[in-house]
Scaffold this motif. Structure first.
Motif, PDB file in Angstrom:
ATOM      1  N   ARG B 258       3.559  -8.619   6.439  1.00 17.19           N
ATOM      2  CA  ARG B 258       2.226  -8.450   7.009  1.00 17.19           C
ATOM      3  C   ARG B 258       1.173  -8.745   5.949  1.00 17.19           C
ATOM      4  NH1 ARG B 258       2.966  -2.459   8.867  1.00 17.19           N
ATOM      5  NH2 ARG B 258       3.961  -2.514   6.830  1.00 17.19           N
ATOM      6  N   VAL B 259      -0.040  -9.030   6.413  1.00 20.67           N
ATOM      7  CA  VAL B 259      -1.146  -9.274   5.484  1.00 20.67           C
ATOM      8  C   VAL B 259      -2.093  -8.078   5.555  1.00 20.67           C
ATOM      9  CG1 VAL B 259      -3.041 -10.793   4.878  1.00 20.67           C
ATOM     10  CG2 VAL B 259      -0.951 -11.747   5.829  1.00 20.67           C
ATOM     11  N   PRO B 260      -2.070  -7.214   4.554  1.00 18.12           N
ATOM     12  CA  PRO B 260      -2.947  -6.040   4.594  1.00 18.12           C
ATOM     13  C   PRO B 260      -4.412  -6.430   4.416  1.00 18.12           C
ATOM     14  CG  PRO B 260      -1.341  -5.903   2.786  1.00 18.12           C
ATOM     15  CD  PRO B 260      -1.294  -7.283   3.306  1.00 18.12           C
ATOM     16  N   VAL B 261      -5.278  -5.818   5.205  1.00 16.25           N
ATOM     17  CA  VAL B 261      -6.716  -6.053   5.041  1.00 16.25           C
ATOM     18  C   VAL B 261      -7.458  -4.729   4.922  1.00 16.25           C
ATOM     19  CG1 VAL B 261      -6.861  -8.275   6.205  1.00 16.25           C
ATOM     20  CG2 VAL B 261      -7.031  -6.191   7.538  1.00 16.25           C
ATOM     21  N   GLY B 262      -8.614  -4.793   4.275  1.00 13.15           N
ATOM     22  CA  GLY B 262      -9.449  -3.604   4.149  1.00 13.15           C
ATOM     23  C   GLY B 262     -10.522  -3.600   5.219  1.00 13.15           C
ATOM     24  N   GLU B 263     -11.368  -2.597   5.180  1.00 14.18           N
ATOM     25  CA  GLU B 263     -12.435  -2.516   6.167  1.00 14.18           C
ATOM     26  C   GLU B 263     -13.809  -2.611   5.509  1.00 14.18           C
ATOM     27  OE1 GLU B 263     -12.128   0.983   8.510  1.00 14.18           O
ATOM     28  OE2 GLU B 263     -11.044  -0.048  10.101  1.00 14.18           O
TER      29      GLU B 263
END
Lengths: 150, 386
Positions: B258-263
């Motif tokens: 998966r590609v983790p993303v922030g907010e």
């Protein structure tokens, strides 16, 4: 992504310029470059929102600037754009106002290759010091002889 | 002057504030090398910041124009000296693209394993140094270095060198791995999550870390894309752009991750995205060591070129090869004139371009926060200055 032929056609009809394709890249005349750049960025059919790399090459007869465009939203690319300019009066319109990522890279190309980007907000040397003479990545730059006797 | 803080001061008191110009660096441990920031301060607030670089400039690109194609490989180690193998990977891809060299299966797997191990090293060291910048002096770094040491031992056994690995060749890798290699990688894959859990227990919900990092150095989505920011810094701003997923170069298309993303796109997100990325790298490693086939580690053309580097003739033309290096998009733009040397060799250095937005992130922040914002971008001066 549209093929490079289709992109060429679209730009030619919209801006009335002659574009040639060379080794899978578009060779664009420098006069219309800012308009073409902002068209490629904002037109929803292309939306090349990410300018990955800006650099130049010295081909001895002329200087060439190479742009690698990608689209983050549409996840496609690269579209390679090349612009040629005269060696002695190397001037190309800056695209910093369209893509901020060109800011340092244009400064680098100015520093090392001596290409003036018109309209750049802060065109100074970035790696070499102020007062340095010459542009090291040009092919006729004479490298200092390390072995010379002082 | 538009600073609201100053206007208030004028109305309420007779205290004058003066603008102060401070030169942070180049000789300062928090700059991660020789990097200078000219900062204009109003009290404690930053109102202008100009990065000054070039102290480590050695004109890498010019030097390479006098080398054979293969002789450039060890020099790429010295760009981002924490991630030598990731640099090798990108350069090898670019030359292979230009010369049309195939890579055998086993070598592809070895390359991916090496690149992901490098990502672990980079991220764990970054987290350690970020905590250093926050004032947790050297305890987190020490734990990070303890883990890094295990990986470096592995690198030493495979490549002969801990940091300057010079392991990749066009069309494969230099030599096959020792017989116990897979076993040792499996050990790391099993052990590393426990270490990460331990680290997270101390850091992720740590109150001091939260109050120092949250809402500090926010990078908005639109600016991040426009400024060409890549890697964990971009993903922390909420854009799932990972070149391993987009280009599927080498064999990354085969792995599930998966590609983790922030907010928020603040320093805290940049810290946490890296922790999550390490977990995903471990997923890739596990799949890779389960699937790795036997066979050749370098193709015939590649072996020929490795033995006699000057015989490698690269056809005329230009190519751009890019990979998802631990710090962002690492690209090599190469031009060949048909001789045995690169006519033009350009490095698209991620940490150099990620510095474009340093000023935007720092304006309005406290001077102490500048240090952690710079730390969270993750720069290595070998790559910035080239």
């Amino acid at each position: 992504m549209k093929t490079i032929e289709e992109i060429k056609q679209a730009i030619e009809t919209k801006f009335g310029v002659q574009i040639s394709i060379e080794n899978n890249s578009l060779l664009i005349p420098k006069e219309k470059w800012p308009e073409i750049a902002s068209f490629l960025k904002t037109d929803p059919e292309y939306s090349f929102d990410y300018l990955s790399s800006v650099t130049g090459t010295d081909y001895k007869d002329y200087l060439e600037v190479v742009y690698h465009l990608y689209s983050m939203g549409r996840e496609c690319g690269p579209l390679v754009i090349k612009i040629r300019t005269d060696r002695n009066a190397a001037q190309i319109p800056s695209v910093v106002s369209i893509w901020r990522s060109a800011e340092f890279q244009e400064r680098e190309a100015y520093d090392l290759l001596g290409i003036h980007f018109e309209g750049h907000p802060d065109l100074r040397r970035i790696f070499m010091w102020e007062g340095f003479v010459g542009h090291p990545l040009r092919k006729d730059y004479v490298t200092e002889d390390q072995d010379r006797k002082i | 002057m538009n600073c609201p803080y100053l206007q208030n001061m004028d109305q309420q008191s007779t205290l004058d504030t003066q603008r102060l110009e401070v030169s942070l660096g180049p000789q300062h441990p928090s700059t991660h090398g020789v990097f200078q920031m000219d900062v204009v301060l109003d009290g404690e607030q930053v109102i202008r910041l100009k990065p000054v670089m070039g102290y480590l400039h050695r004109n890498h690109e010019k030097l390479m124009e006098n080398m054979s194609w293969l002789a450039c490989m060890p020099y790429t180690d010295r760009l981002d000296y924490f991630c030598a193998l990731a640099n090798n990977f990108s350069y090898a891809l670019a030359v292979e693209k230009l010369a049309g060299i195939e890579v055998p299966e086993r070598a592809q797997y070895l390359r991916v394993i090496m690149a992901e191990l490098t990502r672990l090293i980079n991220h764990i060291v970054l987290v350690g140094f970020l905590l250093n910048d926050l004032g947790a002096f050297f305890t987190p770094v020490l734990y990070a270095f303890r883990e890094r040491e295990k990986l470096l031992d592995l690198f030493e056994d495979v490549t002969g060198s801990r940091m300057m690995c010079n392991y990749f060749r066009f069309g494969g890798v230099k030599r096959d791995v020792p017989p116990d290699f897979i076993l040792r990688v499996r050990e790391i894959v099993n052990q590393f999550p426990k270490f990460l859990d331990e680290l997270e227990e101390l850091l992720t919900h740590n109150e001091i870390l939260l109050s120092r990092c949250q809402n500090v150095g926010i990078l908005p989505k639109a600016l991040a894309v426009n400024a060409g920011i890549t890697g964990p810094v971009l993903r922390a701003s909420g854009i799932p752009y990972d070149i391993r997923k987009i280009d599927k170069y080498s064999i990354y298309g085969r792995f599930k991750f998966r590609v983790p993303v922030g907010e928020a796109g603040d320093v805290y997100d940049r810290y946490y995205v890296r922790i999550l990325e390490m977990r995903e790298s471990l997923q890739i490693l596990e799949q890779a060591i389960n699937e790795i086939p036997d066979g050749e580690v370098i193709s015939k053309a590649g072996a020929q070129a490795a033995k006699m580097p000057r015989t490698l003739k690269v056809p005329k033309g230009d190519a751009y090869g890019r990979t998802e290096a631990p710090k962002g998009e690492l690209g090599f733009y190469l031009v060949s004139d048909g001789s045995g040397k690169p006519y033009r060799y350009h490095v698209r250095a991620p940490s150099f371009i990620n510095l474009t937005v340093l000023e935007d992130m720092c304006i309005g922040q406290k001077v102490a926060d500048v240090i952690i914002i710079l730390g969270s971008i993750d720069i290595v001066l070998g790559e910035v200055d080239r």
